[in-house]
Scaffold this active site. Sequence first.
Site, short mmCIF file in Angstrom:
data_model
loop_
_atom_site.label_atom_id
_atom_site.label_comp_id
_atom_site.label_asym_id
_atom_site.label_seq_id
_atom_site.Cartn_x
_atom_site.Cartn_y
_atom_site.Cartn_z
N ASN A 107 0.83 -1.11 0.12
CA ASN A 107 0.00 -0.01 -0.08
C ASN A 107 0.96 1.09 0.02
OD1 ASN A 107 -2.53 1.52 0.62
ND2 ASN A 107 -1.47 1.91 2.52
N HIS A 109 0.88 4.99 1.47
CA HIS A 109 -0.01 5.84 2.50
C HIS A 109 0.59 7.30 2.35
CE1 HIS A 109 -2.45 6.69 6.15
NE2 HIS A 109 -0.98 7.25 6.54
N SER A 136 4.78 6.92 2.47
CA SER A 136 5.26 5.59 2.67
C SER A 136 4.83 4.76 1.98
CB SER A 136 5.20 5.40 4.14
OG SER A 136 5.29 6.52 4.93
N ASP A 145 -2.42 0.47 8.37
CA ASP A 145 -1.08 1.14 8.00
C ASP A 145 -0.22 0.90 8.94
OD1 ASP A 145 -3.43 4.08 7.58
OD2 ASP A 145 -2.83 2.48 6.10
#
Length: 213
Positions: A107, A109, A136, A145
């Site tokens: 992912n 973020h 990030s 996260d």
Amino acid sequence: MAKIVVLISGNGSNLQAIIDSTETGKIAGDVVAVISNKSSAFGLQRASNHNIATHIVDHTQYDSRESYDAELANTIEQYKPDVVVLAGFMRILTAGFVDQFTGRLINIHPSLLPKYQGLNTHQRAIDAGDTEHGCSVHYVNEQLDGGPVILQAKVPVFEDDTADTLAERVHVQEHMIYPLVVKWLCEKRLRLQSDGVYLDDLLLPEQGYANDD
Ligand SMILES: Nc1nc2c(c(=O)[nH]1)N[C@@H](CN(C=O)c1ccc(C(=O)N[C@@H](CCC(=O)O)C(=O)O)cc1)CN2
Ligand SMILES: NCC(=O)N[C@@H]1O[C@H](COP(=O)([O-])[O-])[C@@H](O)[C@H]1O
């Protein structure tokens, strides 16, 4: 060539950066499908423009996160992907889903994790009076996260910044570091181990900045 499936919920500028990087050969892989939970996501149009298969798996049509995630996982697995990329995908994923894709699920973020997990990160950084912010790329685990960070990039925060101007500055960095991490994953150079994230034989720092001075 590695097979990449990308999950989106919106504009898809990170999707576009990854598609472009596959088409220039920077990434040794192909985006084989784009899946959105929202039919309105412009990223679906971006995918169609490149003749990439698209699917809408609408979370509002399911009674539970578990049933939604099961359908999402089935849709993904039909492509047998090497890499699953969350690119502005705005649904919290269940432990069962995450476990199925561990090590190949990432992912991006919009903050310098572990700061500002969750939503509205740009406004939170402004409200806190931060002078630097960023993005990030991390492996996805059950903790929202909270997965191991792979690569980050910093941007300055200016006094007259709004959430939109700051987001725009962060996007520039996102579009550089996300394709780079996807490239590493497609080349099988990244390894998620119990003691951290390795790029080849290099243990990556828990907070490593691609553009630090
Ligand atoms: N298990 C995990 N799921 C997800 C992760 C993760 O790290 N672990 N990352 C997120 C992406 N994300 C931030 O980077 C994020 C996405 C969505 C939300 C959120 O609060 N979603 C709400 C709905 C919000 C909306 O529809 O606008 C929800 O799911 O109820 C927080 C952070 C992707 N999933
Ligand atoms: N919590 C998840 C989250 O906020 N992700 C953020 O959504 C944006 C998607 O933009 P895009 O659709 O143009 O790639 C990106 O800025 C990404 O960091």
